[in-house]
Design an enzyme around this catalytic site. Structure first.
Site, short mmCIF file in Angstrom:
data_model
loop_
_atom_site.label_atom_id
_atom_site.label_comp_id
_atom_site.label_asym_id
_atom_site.label_seq_id
_atom_site.Cartn_x
_atom_site.Cartn_y
_atom_site.Cartn_z
N THR A 1 0.83 -1.21 0.00
CA THR A 1 0.00 0.00 0.00
C THR A 1 0.86 1.26 0.00
N TRP B 1 0.80 2.43 6.07
CA TRP B 1 -0.04 1.47 6.80
C TRP B 1 0.58 0.07 6.77
N ALA C 1 -2.93 -14.47 3.05
CA ALA C 1 -3.28 -13.74 4.28
C ALA C 1 -4.80 -13.58 4.41
N ARG C 2 -5.49 -13.38 3.29
CA ARG C 2 -6.95 -13.23 3.35
C ARG C 2 -7.60 -14.53 3.83
N GLU D 1 -6.22 -5.87 3.65
CA GLU D 1 -6.26 -7.09 2.81
C GLU D 1 -7.41 -7.05 1.81
P1 TGC Z 1 -6.13 -7.66 -12.14
O1 TGC Z 1 -5.92 -7.31 -13.57
O2 TGC Z 1 -7.47 -8.13 -11.70
O3 TGC Z 1 -5.05 -8.78 -11.71
C1 TGC Z 1 -3.68 -8.67 -12.08
C2 TGC Z 1 -3.13 -10.11 -12.15
O4 TGC Z 1 -3.19 -10.69 -10.85
C3 TGC Z 1 -4.03 -11.88 -10.86
N1 TGC Z 1 -4.75 -11.88 -9.58
C4 TGC Z 1 -4.41 -12.66 -8.56
N2 TGC Z 1 -3.46 -13.60 -8.43
C5 TGC Z 1 -3.36 -14.22 -7.24
N3 TGC Z 1 -4.14 -13.94 -6.18
C6 TGC Z 1 -5.09 -12.98 -6.26
N4 TGC Z 1 -5.84 -12.68 -5.19
C7 TGC Z 1 -5.26 -12.29 -7.49
N5 TGC Z 1 -6.09 -11.30 -7.92
C8 TGC Z 1 -5.77 -11.06 -9.21
C9 TGC Z 1 -4.91 -11.70 -12.07
O5 TGC Z 1 -5.37 -12.94 -12.57
C10 TGC Z 1 -3.97 -11.03 -13.05
O6 TGC Z 1 -3.08 -12.02 -13.55
P2 TGC Z 1 -2.40 -11.87 -15.00
O7 TGC Z 1 -1.75 -13.19 -15.25
O8 TGC Z 1 -3.53 -11.58 -15.94
O9 TGC Z 1 -1.43 -10.75 -14.92
O10 TGC Z 1 -5.62 -6.43 -11.28
P3 TGC Z 1 -6.29 -5.01 -10.97
O11 TGC Z 1 -5.21 -3.99 -10.98
O12 TGC Z 1 -7.50 -4.80 -11.83
O13 TGC Z 1 -6.73 -5.17 -9.44
C11 TGC Z 1 -7.72 -5.99 -9.01
C12 TGC Z 1 -7.98 -5.79 -7.49
C13 TGC Z 1 -8.70 -4.48 -7.22
C14 TGC Z 1 -8.88 -6.94 -7.10
C15 TGC Z 1 -6.65 -5.84 -6.68
O14 TGC Z 1 -5.85 -4.74 -6.97
C16 TGC Z 1 -6.87 -5.91 -5.21
O15 TGC Z 1 -7.03 -6.99 -4.66
N6 TGC Z 1 -6.86 -4.74 -4.46
C17 TGC Z 1 -6.89 -4.72 -3.02
C18 TGC Z 1 -5.53 -4.37 -2.48
C19 TGC Z 1 -5.23 -5.07 -1.18
O16 TGC Z 1 -5.85 -6.03 -0.80
N7 TGC Z 1 -4.19 -4.60 -0.50
C20 TGC Z 1 -3.75 -5.25 0.68
C21 TGC Z 1 -2.39 -4.77 1.10
S1 TGC Z 1 -1.59 -5.81 2.27
C22 TGC Z 1 -2.44 -5.66 3.68
O17 TGC Z 1 -3.45 -5.05 3.78
C23 TGC Z 1 -1.85 -6.39 4.81
S2 TGC Z 1 -2.72 -6.29 6.28
C24 TGC Z 1 -1.81 -7.43 7.10
C25 TGC Z 1 -2.24 -7.69 8.48
O18 TGC Z 1 -1.86 -6.92 9.37
O19 TGC Z 1 -2.89 -8.76 8.70
P1 FAD Z 2 -8.95 3.34 -0.48
O1 FAD Z 2 -8.44 2.41 -1.51
O2 FAD Z 2 -8.69 4.79 -0.66
O3 FAD Z 2 -10.51 3.10 -0.32
C1 FAD Z 2 -11.35 4.04 0.37
C2 FAD Z 2 -12.81 3.58 0.17
O4 FAD Z 2 -13.12 3.60 -1.23
C3 FAD Z 2 -13.06 2.14 0.65
O5 FAD Z 2 -14.35 2.08 1.22
C4 FAD Z 2 -13.02 1.33 -0.63
O6 FAD Z 2 -13.80 0.14 -0.56
C5 FAD Z 2 -13.62 2.32 -1.62
N1 FAD Z 2 -13.18 2.03 -2.99
C6 FAD Z 2 -11.93 2.10 -3.51
N2 FAD Z 2 -11.94 1.73 -4.79
C7 FAD Z 2 -13.22 1.41 -5.10
C8 FAD Z 2 -13.87 0.93 -6.27
N3 FAD Z 2 -13.21 0.70 -7.40
N4 FAD Z 2 -15.20 0.71 -6.20
C9 FAD Z 2 -15.91 0.92 -5.07
N5 FAD Z 2 -15.34 1.36 -3.93
C10 FAD Z 2 -14.01 1.59 -3.96
N6 FAD Z 2 -0.99 -2.55 3.53
C11 FAD Z 2 0.17 -3.22 3.21
O7 FAD Z 2 0.64 -3.18 2.08
N7 FAD Z 2 0.83 -3.94 4.18
C12 FAD Z 2 0.39 -4.03 5.45
O8 FAD Z 2 1.01 -4.70 6.28
C13 FAD Z 2 -0.80 -3.32 5.80
N8 FAD Z 2 -1.24 -3.33 7.10
C14 FAD Z 2 -2.31 -2.54 7.45
C15 FAD Z 2 -2.64 -2.41 8.79
C16 FAD Z 2 -3.70 -1.59 9.18
C17 FAD Z 2 -4.02 -1.41 10.63
C18 FAD Z 2 -4.47 -0.92 8.18
C19 FAD Z 2 -5.64 -0.05 8.58
C20 FAD Z 2 -4.12 -1.02 6.85
C21 FAD Z 2 -3.03 -1.82 6.47
N9 FAD Z 2 -2.62 -1.90 5.13
C22 FAD Z 2 -1.48 -2.58 4.79
C23 FAD Z 2 -3.28 -1.07 4.12
C24 FAD Z 2 -4.59 -1.66 3.60
O9 FAD Z 2 -4.36 -2.77 2.79
C25 FAD Z 2 -5.33 -0.53 2.84
O10 FAD Z 2 -5.76 0.39 3.81
C26 FAD Z 2 -6.49 -1.08 2.04
O11 FAD Z 2 -6.05 -1.85 0.95
C27 FAD Z 2 -7.42 0.05 1.53
O12 FAD Z 2 -6.69 1.08 0.95
P2 FAD Z 2 -6.96 2.61 1.40
O13 FAD Z 2 -6.91 2.69 2.87
O14 FAD Z 2 -6.02 3.45 0.61
O15 FAD Z 2 -8.44 2.91 0.96
#
Ligand code: TGC
Ligand code: FAD
Length: 411
Positions: free
Chosen positions: A136, A166, A246-247, A368
Site C-alpha cells: 500500500t 499502513w 493472508a486473506r 487485505e
Molecule cells: P487484475 O488485472 O485483476 O489482476 C492482475 C493479475 O493478478 C491476478 N490476480 C491474482 N493472483 C493471485 N491472487 C489474487 N488474489 C489475485 N487477484 C488477481 C490476475 O489474474 C492477473 O493475472 P495476469 O496473469 O492476468 O497478470 O488487477 P487489478 O489492478 O484490476 O486489481 C484488481 C484488485 C482491485 C482486485 C486488486 O488490486 C486488489 O485486490 N486490491 C486490493 C488491495 C489489497 O488487498 N491490498 C492489501 C495490502 S496488504 C495488507 O493489507 C496487509 S494487512 C496485514 C495484516 O496486518 O494482517
Molecule cells: P482506499 O483504496 O482509498 O478506499 C477508500 C474507500 O473507497 C473504501 O471504502 C473502498 O472500498 C472504496 N473504494 C476504492 N476503490 C473502489 C472501487 N473501485 N469501487 C468501489 N469502492 C471503492 N498494507 C500493506 O501493504 N501492508 C500491510 O502490512 C498493511 N497493514 C495494514 C494495517 C492496518 C491497521 C491498516 C488499517 C491497513 C493496512 N494496510 C497494509 C493497508 C490496507 O491494505 C489498505 O488500507 C487497504 O487496501 C485500503 O486502501 P486505502 O486505505 O487506501 O483505501
C-alpha cells in the site's frame, strides 16, 4: 482464568481431524494463559506484546504450513484454526502471524532464490527476525497496480525510491518485502533494516489494532543488492498471490473474534439482572441477537472449513477467498456490535474484550482488500465484468481534469 469452551452449534468439531483439534487446543491454551491476561494493557499502551514472539515461534506458528526447514508442514485447516484462536486473543496478534507467515515467509519461500530461502526462512520461523510487507502507498490502497514506488537497475544493485503506508510490523521489521515498479513491471525486493536510504515512521493515534505496530516506509535512493530481488516476481499477480494467503487466514481469524465476543455476551446476559430479578438473557430481544450471532458464526465456520479443504486440494480460487474474508469479517463486526449492545455501558469498557475486538475489526474490514473490493471481486467472478474502474461521465471527466490541473499548478 476459565478455559474458552469454543462455539460448536452443529458438531462441526466432528469434521476436524484429531491433529487439527490438537493444534487448536494448543493455541487455545496459549491464548487463555498468556495472551488474555496481558492484552488489554498492551492495547491501552498501544504496544505489540513482543515477549510473545519466542513462544509463538516455539509452537511452530510461523510458516506452519511449510514442509521444509524443520517446519510443521500443517494442513490449511490446522493453519486456519491457529489464526482463529490467535484472533480470539487479539486481531493484532493474528496480524503479526499473518504477516510473518503469509506475507513474508510465503513470498520468500515461493518466489525467492535458494540463498534467500536458506537465509531468511529459519530466522523468520524462529522469530529471530521479523518481517513486513509493503504494498500500500499513500495514494494507492485498493489499486496497488498504480503504485509509484520504483526501482532502477544500477550495476549490481537496484535503486529504490518511494513510500509505503499502513505497513504492519514496519518499524520493528528486520526485513521488508517491498513491491516496486522495476523497469515497467512490479517486482518484490527484500529490504533489510539499516539499509541507507530506508527509514520508517509509526502511524500513531490509531483507535483500532492498537496492540499492533503500523508504520510508513520511506525509500530515498535506497541501494538494494541485486541478490535481494525476489527472482520469480514479475507482475501484480505476485503480491496479490501473497494476499490470497493472508486473506484466507483472516477468514478464519475473524471467526475467533466473533466467538470471543459471542461467548462474553452469553455469559454476561445470563448473569446481568434488570427488571424484577430476571437475567437479561431471558428477554426475547436479547436472545434474538444471540441467535443471530451463533447462526452467522456457524455459517462462517462451514465456509472457512470448505475453503480450507479446497486449499489443501489445490482447488481454492482467489474469488472463493474473497467471499470468506468479506463475509466472516462482516459477521464478526456485527457480532461485536451486538455484543457491545448486550453489555450496555460495560460494552464500551476494556474490562471486557468486546470494544477492543469491535475496534480491531474496523481495520480488518479495510485491510487485505476492503469489504467492497471483495464484493467487486465476487461480482467479477459471477458476471465476468470487472467493475473496479467504470467509465466516467463527461462531466466527471471534466471535473477530474480540472482538479489535476489545479493540483499541478499548486506544485
Ligand atoms: P487484475 O488485472 O485483476 O489482476 C492482475 C493479475 O493478478 C491476478 N490476480 C491474482 N493472483 C493471485 N491472487 C489474487 N488474489 C489475485 N487477484 C488477481 C490476475 O489474474 C492477473 O493475472 P495476469 O496473469 O492476468 O497478470 O488487477 P487489478 O489492478 O484490476 O486489481 C484488481 C484488485 C482491485 C482486485 C486488486 O488490486 C486488489 O485486490 N486490491 C486490493 C488491495 C489489497 O488487498 N491490498 C492489501 C495490502 S496488504 C495488507 O493489507 C496487509 S494487512 C496485514 C495484516 O496486518 O494482517
Ligand atoms: P482506499 O483504496 O482509498 O478506499 C477508500 C474507500 O473507497 C473504501 O471504502 C473502498 O472500498 C472504496 N473504494 C476504492 N476503490 C473502489 C472501487 N473501485 N469501487 C468501489 N469502492 C471503492 N498494507 C500493506 O501493504 N501492508 C500491510 O502490512 C498493511 N497493514 C495494514 C494495517 C492496518 C491497521 C491498516 C488499517 C491497513 C493496512 N494496510 C497494509 C493497508 C490496507 O491494505 C489498505 O488500507 C487497504 O487496501 C485500503 O486502501 P486505502 O486505505 O487506501 O483505501
Amino acid at each position: 482464568m476459565a478455559t474458552f469452551p469454543g462455539v460448536d452449534y452443529i458438531e462441526i468439531d466432528s469434521l476436524f481431524s484429531e491433529d487439527e483439534l490438537m493444534v487448536r487446543q494448543t493455541v487455545r491454551d496459549f491464548v487463555d494463559e498468556e495472551v488474555l491476561p496481558i492484552i488489554e494493557h498492551a492495547h491501552r499502551e498501544e504496544k505489540f506484546p513482543m515477549h510473545l514472539i519466542p513462544k509463538m515461534a516455539e509452537m511452530g506458528l510461523f510458516g506452519a504450513t511449510i514442509h521444509e526447514y524443520g517446519l510443521p508442514g500443517l494442513n490449511q485447516v490446522a493453519y486456519g484454526l491457529i489464526m482463529q484462536e490467535l484472533e480470539r486473543g487479539d486481531s493484532g496478534l493474528r496480524s503479526f502471524a499473518s504477516v510473518q507467515s503469509g506475507l513474508v515467509m510465503y513470498p520468500i519461500y515461493t518466489y525467492g532464490s535458494k540463498e534467500q530461502k536458506d537465509f531468511w526462512i529459519p530466522k523468520l520461523a524462529s522469530g529471530e527476525s521479523i518481517g513486513c510487507f509493503g504494498l500500500t502507498e499513500p495514494d494507492f490502497g485498493s489499486n496497488p497496480g498504480a503504485m509509484r514506488t520504483n526501482a532502477r537497475r544500477d550495476g549490481d544493485s537496484w535503486i529504490l525510491n518511494g513510500a509505503k503506508s499502513w505497513i504492519t510490523n514496519g518499524s520493528i521489521a528486520d526485513v521488508a518485502v517491498v513491491w516496486a515498479k522495476a523497469e515497467g513491471t512490479i517486482r518484490g525486493f527484500l529490504v533489510e533494516k539499516g539499509t541507507p536510504g530506508f527509514s520508517t515512521a509509526l502511524h500513531m493515534g490509531k483507535f483500532s489494532l492498537r496492540a499492533s505496530v503500523t508504520s510508513q516506509l520511506f525509500f530515498e535512493d535506497c541501494r538494494i543488492p541485486a541478490k535481494n530481488l525476489l527472482p520469480e516476481t514479475n507482475g501484480l499477480k505476485y503480491p496479490l498471490g501473497c494476499l490470497t494467503q493472508a486473506r484466507y487466514g483472516i477468514a478464519w481469524g475473524a471467526l475467533g473474534s466473533a466467538m470471543g465476543v459471542f461467548n462474553t455476551a452469553v455469559q454476561y446476559s445470563k448473569s446481568r439482572i434488570q427488571f424484577g430479578g430476571q437475567p437479561i438473557a431471558s428477554h426475547q430481544l436479547v436472545q434474538n441477537k444471540l441467535a443471530w450471532m451463533i447462526t452467522e458464526i456457524t455459517k462462517g465456520q462451514l465456509l472457512a472449513l470448505q475453503m480450507g479443504r479446497l486449499k489443501d486440494q489445490g482447488k481454492l480460487k482467489p474469488h472463493h477467498v474473497s467471499m470468506g474474508k468479506m463475509n466472516n469479517v462482516h459477521i464478526a463486526l456485527e457480532c461485536a456490535r451486538m455484543a457491545r449492545d448486550i453489555l450496555g455501558a460495560n460494552g464500551i469498557s476494556d474490562e471486557y474484550p468486546i470494544i477492543r475486538h469491535m475496534l480491531n475489526l474496523e481495520s480488518v474490514k479495510t485491510y487485505e482488500g476492503t469489504h467492497d473490493i471483495h464484493n467487486l471481486i465476487i461480482g467479477e467472478a459471477v458476471t465476468g465484468i470487472p467493475a473496479y474502474n467504470p467509465p466516467m461521465s463527461a462531466q466527471a471527466e471534466k471535473e477530474a481534469s480540472e482538479r489535476r490541473a489545479a493540483e499541478a499548478a499548486k506544485k
